[in-house]
Design a protein around this motif. Sequence first.
Motif, short mmCIF file in Angstrom:
data_model
loop_
_atom_site.label_atom_id
_atom_site.label_comp_id
_atom_site.label_asym_id
_atom_site.label_seq_id
_atom_site.Cartn_x
_atom_site.Cartn_y
_atom_site.Cartn_z
N GLY B 66 0.82 -1.22 0.00
CA GLY B 66 0.00 0.00 0.00
C GLY B 66 0.85 1.26 0.00
O GLY B 66 0.53 2.24 0.68
N ILE B 67 1.93 1.21 -0.77
CA ILE B 67 2.84 2.36 -0.80
C ILE B 67 2.45 3.29 -1.95
O ILE B 67 2.39 2.88 -3.10
N GLU B 68 2.18 4.53 -1.60
CA GLU B 68 1.96 5.54 -2.65
C GLU B 68 2.28 6.92 -2.10
O GLU B 68 2.36 7.12 -0.89
N GLY B 69 2.52 7.83 -3.01
CA GLY B 69 2.76 9.22 -2.62
C GLY B 69 4.12 9.48 -2.01
O GLY B 69 4.32 10.51 -1.37
N ILE B 70 5.07 8.57 -2.19
CA ILE B 70 6.43 8.85 -1.72
C ILE B 70 7.37 8.87 -2.92
O ILE B 70 7.07 8.30 -3.96
N TYR B 71 8.51 9.52 -2.74
CA TYR B 71 9.44 9.69 -3.84
C TYR B 71 10.86 9.79 -3.26
O TYR B 71 11.04 10.36 -2.18
N PRO B 72 11.85 9.25 -3.95
CA PRO B 72 13.22 9.32 -3.40
C PRO B 72 13.72 10.77 -3.33
O PRO B 72 13.29 11.63 -4.10
N LYS B 73 14.66 10.96 -2.41
CA LYS B 73 15.28 12.28 -2.25
C LYS B 73 16.60 12.25 -3.01
O LYS B 73 17.30 11.25 -3.02
N GLU B 74 16.92 13.39 -3.65
CA GLU B 74 18.22 13.49 -4.33
C GLU B 74 19.23 14.06 -3.36
O GLU B 74 19.05 15.15 -2.82
N GLU B 75 20.27 13.31 -3.12
CA GLU B 75 21.35 13.83 -2.28
C GLU B 75 22.61 13.07 -2.65
O GLU B 75 22.82 11.95 -2.20
N LYS B 76 23.40 13.62 -3.50
CA LYS B 76 24.60 12.96 -4.02
C LYS B 76 24.25 11.57 -4.56
O LYS B 76 24.97 10.61 -4.37
N GLY B 77 23.11 11.45 -5.18
CA GLY B 77 22.57 10.18 -5.66
C GLY B 77 21.10 10.16 -5.28
O GLY B 77 20.48 11.22 -5.15
N ILE B 78 20.57 8.99 -5.08
CA ILE B 78 19.16 8.85 -4.74
C ILE B 78 19.04 8.17 -3.38
O ILE B 78 19.62 7.11 -3.17
N ILE B 79 18.31 8.80 -2.47
CA ILE B 79 18.08 8.18 -1.16
C ILE B 79 16.67 7.58 -1.18
O ILE B 79 15.68 8.30 -1.34
N PRO B 80 16.56 6.25 -1.02
CA PRO B 80 15.22 5.64 -1.05
C PRO B 80 14.38 6.14 0.13
O PRO B 80 14.90 6.22 1.25
N PRO B 81 13.13 6.49 -0.10
CA PRO B 81 12.29 6.93 1.02
C PRO B 81 12.01 5.77 1.97
O PRO B 81 11.97 4.62 1.53
N GLU B 82 11.83 6.10 3.23
CA GLU B 82 11.57 5.06 4.22
C GLU B 82 10.09 5.04 4.56
O GLU B 82 9.48 6.06 4.83
N ILE B 83 9.51 3.83 4.50
CA ILE B 83 8.10 3.68 4.84
C ILE B 83 7.94 2.38 5.64
O ILE B 83 8.51 1.36 5.26
N TYR B 84 7.20 2.44 6.73
CA TYR B 84 7.05 1.31 7.67
C TYR B 84 8.42 0.79 8.10
O TYR B 84 8.61 -0.42 8.30
N GLY B 85 9.40 1.66 8.19
CA GLY B 85 10.74 1.23 8.59
C GLY B 85 11.52 0.57 7.47
O GLY B 85 12.61 0.05 7.70
N ILE B 86 10.99 0.59 6.24
CA ILE B 86 11.67 -0.07 5.11
C ILE B 86 12.12 1.00 4.11
O ILE B 86 11.33 1.85 3.72
#
Lengths: 137, 251
Positions: B66-86
């Motif tokens: 049920g993951i929606e509405g999140i997007y990775p952050k750019e910071e010297k590459g791509i930082i995966p967003p964290e959801i439910y601790g993942i």
Amino acid sequence: MHEWALAEAVVSTALKAAEKERLQEITKIKIVMGELQQIDAEIFASALKEVILPQKETLKNAKIEIKAEKAVFKCRVCQHIWTFAEATNQLNEEESESIHFIPEISHCYLRCPQCKSSDFEVIKGRGVWVDSIEGEQ
Amino acid sequence: MDPRLEIIDERLKEIKRVIAITGGKGGIGKSLVASTLALTLSKSNNYRVGLLDLDFSGPSTDLILGIEGIYPKEEKGIIPPEIYGIRFMSVIYYAQDNPTPLRGIDVSNAIIELLAITRWGRLDFLIVDMPPGIGDATLDTIRLMKKTQFLTLTTPSIVALGTVKKMLAMLKELNLPIIGIIENMRTAKSPSIEGQINGLDVPYLGAIDFDENLENSIGDKNRLLETAFAQRLREILLRAPQFKLNIVSGL
């Protein structure tokens, strides 16, 4: 690919090549930059400068040569050939940015202008390539 | 020279264990196991968990969790967003709901790109949801993520079992670490596969019964964790020494 990640990858490639070829100093790195990835040359250059800094022994005099390569597509279905410049009007900002991160995402958003197929090949200008590394032993 | 290949080891160096969920066929529950495994591990004591969906033509871990509405952050590459601790990474951020019709070389290029730009940081586990079979994603996982351990999945069907045997034969020939095999969707009428994999020298970790209520929990991680499917998977995880879990509390 993000510009910073790219700069790190290029420097890492150069250092590994220097180690393999036993180069004391790298004098030139030639990079080909494919248009499809839409790298911001200024951000890339400043990232490269910063990534090189701790490697001053090997890279302090390295000349970085960047050659831009136009992106060209060829349709696998009807063989039509077209350029990214002709295709950019098909893209909004978000789609364009997605292709910047992963150029293969172009298959989600671009179509052959002749037959509308998404089954095309990027025959030139996909992404970033280290063309050559020169140095002294 | 492809510079991306030189940075992948660096991107993965702070990950202790990479576990790829594989199987020969589609529809045998790989994405459900991958998603539930990631959730279960992230809920356990102090485990930092990432989930990478490499099924480009049918990404579904986002739907399952049920993951929606999140997007990775750019910071010297791509930082995966964290959801439910993942920390969650998938092609869906870029392809959205569009089909991703990629040929082999494009799949490979996209995997290399994702691995080269994603900054996972420190993780105890990176769970990789694989597409079916031994195609590009499996070959690139073997080539590029050298610390990968393979958790294979089959159903009792001879069709699924036949293909997973081929995958296991390949992994064994390459001397790659196989955690074991889980039998999924077992029914009362299913013949046990345990006897049929005896000759393979691969640990049989256990069976998960077909769970009729599982479909209703898709998209809701709390309901998913309460299903008989998730509870059985957790039991297998805790019991199988091959997982080498160091759990103090929390599971």
